[in-house]
Every structure is written in C-alpha cells, then in structure tokens.
Design a protein around this motif. Structure first.
Motif, PDB file in Angstrom:
ATOM      1  N   TYR A 122       0.824  -1.196   0.000  1.00  0.00           N
ATOM      2  CA  TYR A 122       0.000   0.000   0.000  1.00  0.00           C
ATOM      3  C   TYR A 122       0.864   1.254   0.000  1.00  0.00           C
ATOM      4  CZ  TYR A 122      -3.790  -3.189   0.759  1.00  0.00           C
ATOM      5  OH  TYR A 122      -4.684  -4.203   0.594  1.00  0.00           O
ATOM      6  N   ILE A 125      -0.097   7.171   1.314  1.00  0.00           N
ATOM      7  CA  ILE A 125      -1.411   7.820   1.472  1.00  0.00           C
ATOM      8  C   ILE A 125      -2.461   6.802   1.916  1.00  0.00           C
ATOM      9  CG2 ILE A 125      -3.296   8.972   0.228  1.00  0.00           C
ATOM     10  CD1 ILE A 125      -1.094  10.352  -1.453  1.00  0.00           C
ATOM     11  N   GLU A 126      -2.447   5.621   1.298  1.00  0.00           N
ATOM     12  CA  GLU A 126      -3.403   4.573   1.693  1.00  0.00           C
ATOM     13  C   GLU A 126      -3.168   4.153   3.141  1.00  0.00           C
ATOM     14  OE1 GLU A 126      -4.350   2.169  -2.414  1.00  0.00           O
ATOM     15  OE2 GLU A 126      -2.305   2.010  -1.605  1.00  0.00           O
ATOM     16  N   GLN A 128      -1.946   5.997   5.489  1.00  0.00           N
ATOM     17  CA  GLN A 128      -2.422   7.101   6.329  1.00  0.00           C
ATOM     18  C   GLN A 128      -3.935   7.029   6.520  1.00  0.00           C
ATOM     19  OE1 GLN A 128      -0.378   9.083   8.013  1.00  0.00           O
ATOM     20  NE2 GLN A 128      -2.172   9.890   9.046  1.00  0.00           N
ATOM     21  N   TYR A 129      -4.688   6.745   5.460  1.00  0.00           N
ATOM     22  CA  TYR A 129      -6.142   6.597   5.575  1.00  0.00           C
ATOM     23  C   TYR A 129      -6.504   5.426   6.499  1.00  0.00           C
ATOM     24  CZ  TYR A 129      -7.236   9.914   1.836  1.00  0.00           C
ATOM     25  OH  TYR A 129      -7.381  11.047   1.074  1.00  0.00           O
ATOM     26  N   ILE A 130      -5.812   4.336   6.345  1.00  0.00           N
ATOM     27  CA  ILE A 130      -6.073   3.162   7.187  1.00  0.00           C
ATOM     28  C   ILE A 130      -5.778   3.492   8.648  1.00  0.00           C
ATOM     29  CG2 ILE A 130      -5.361   0.782   7.695  1.00  0.00           C
ATOM     30  CD1 ILE A 130      -4.755   0.541   4.617  1.00  0.00           C
ATOM     31  N   LYS A 131      -4.659   4.167   8.891  1.00  0.00           N
ATOM     32  CA  LYS A 131      -4.290   4.547  10.258  1.00  0.00           C
ATOM     33  C   LYS A 131      -5.348   5.450  10.883  1.00  0.00           C
ATOM     34  CE  LYS A 131      -0.177   6.205  10.766  1.00  0.00           C
ATOM     35  NZ  LYS A 131       1.158   6.809  10.537  1.00  0.00           N
ATOM     36  N   GLU A 132      -5.822   6.426  10.126  1.00  0.00           N
ATOM     37  CA  GLU A 132      -6.840   7.340  10.644  1.00  0.00           C
ATOM     38  C   GLU A 132      -8.127   6.589  10.973  1.00  0.00           C
ATOM     39  OE1 GLU A 132      -6.542  10.535  11.612  1.00  0.00           O
ATOM     40  OE2 GLU A 132      -4.421  10.215  11.163  1.00  0.00           O
ATOM     41  N   PHE A 133      -8.523   5.692  10.079  1.00  0.00           N
ATOM     42  CA  PHE A 133      -9.716   4.887  10.329  1.00  0.00           C
ATOM     43  C   PHE A 133      -9.548   4.069  11.607  1.00  0.00           C
ATOM     44  CE2 PHE A 133     -11.697   0.701  10.103  1.00  0.00           C
ATOM     45  CZ  PHE A 133     -13.037   1.055  10.066  1.00  0.00           C
ATOM     46  N   LYS A 135      -7.490   4.536  14.159  1.00  0.00           N
ATOM     47  CA  LYS A 135      -7.459   5.416  15.343  1.00  0.00           C
ATOM     48  C   LYS A 135      -8.877   5.815  15.733  1.00  0.00           C
ATOM     49  CE  LYS A 135      -2.970   7.564  14.528  1.00  0.00           C
ATOM     50  NZ  LYS A 135      -2.300   8.827  14.160  1.00  0.00           N
ATOM     51  N   ASP A 136      -9.651   6.246  14.746  1.00  0.00           N
ATOM     52  CA  ASP A 136     -11.033   6.653  15.017  1.00  0.00           C
ATOM     53  C   ASP A 136     -11.859   5.491  15.563  1.00  0.00           C
ATOM     54  OD1 ASP A 136     -10.417   9.187  14.086  1.00  0.00           O
ATOM     55  OD2 ASP A 136     -11.446   8.929  12.154  1.00  0.00           O
TER      56      ASP A 136
END
Length: 152
Positions: A122, A125-126, A128-133, A135-136
């Motif tokens: 990945y 950027i991908e 980073q999106y996964i990490k943010e998801f 974390k949330d």
C-alpha cells in the motif's frame, strides 16, 4: 453498506485469532490476552505497580488487581516492596513469567515481520487513511468500553 465492512472486521479478528493459535507456542495458549500483555508490561517496566498496569491496559485498578492476583497465583510474577516505599506493591517476573515474556516477544516480532510485508503493498497515502480509520475506530471502541464499565 456497513454490514459488509462489519463482516470484514469480524473475519479479520477471527483470522488473527486463528493465526495466533497456529503460530504461538502451547505455552501462550493457557493465558488470556490481558494476562500476556500484563506479563509483557511487567517484564518491560522496572517497579511496575497496579496503577501503572491499569493505565497501560486501559482498565480499572480493580480489574488490574484481579489480573495481578491471578498471575501471582500461577507463579508468573512476584510481589515486592522497595525499601524507600513500604506501602506500594511492585511486581516482577518469575522464571516462568520470563519464559512467557520471551515467547510473547518472539511471537510479536514474527507478527510484525509477517504483516509489515503485507502492508508494503500500500502507498503512504493509503496507509495514512487506514491509520486514521483505525485510530477513530479504536477511540470509538474505547468510548463504548467506558460507557459499559461506568454502568457497573
């Protein structure tokens, strides 16, 4: 729409559990998640006490105390007091506890190596999106845990 994602999350958890059982030694099978992670914390921290353990595990002191008592009964940890503080109880691993600690560390390193290979597929950027998801989602789950534990 959400159901498919929830099903995938369930499948992920089931596969992680299955992989753990296939890759870890029999030694770890007899201990629960909180037990092993408590052993890991105590093994990594000098003068570990119930307050620090509870904070690390994100649980109440009472819940951490139950784990500590169980680990002590199983001969995995010893309790001691420092000369400069005769009120506070501290914990250290026994010989058996150190074996569990080392086995968990070995298992953890294998997991990092295995799954890092997958994640290399990945882009940054991908990831980073996964990490943010994640974390949330973890934050949301912590809130749900807090709501439930405050009812008890």
């Amino acid at each position: 729409m959400y159901q498919e994602l929830l099903d995938l999350l369930t499948e992920h958890l089931e596969k992680q559990d299955q992989l753990s059982k296939l890759t870890e030694s029999q030694l770890l099978h007899q201990y629960g998640y909180s037990d092993v992670h408590s052993i890991d914390f105590i093994g990594r921290n000098e003068d570990a006490n119930v307050t620090k353990l509870a904070q690390y595990l994100k649980m109440t002191r009472g819940a951490a105390s139950k784990i500590v008592k169980r680990l002590q009964t199983q001969g995995l940890i010893d309790v001691y007091m420092r000369e400069d503080n005769q009120k506070e109880k501290y914990y250290r691993l026994t010989k058996v506890g150190k074996c569990v600690f080392k086995e968990h560390e070995k298992r953890h390193q294998l997991w990092i190596k295995r799954d890092s290979q997958f994640l290399k597929n990945y882009s940054a950027i991908e990831i980073q999106y996964i990490k943010e998801f994640m974390k949330d989602y973890n934050h949301y789950l912590e809130e749900q845990i807090d709501i439930i534990t405050k009812k008890d």
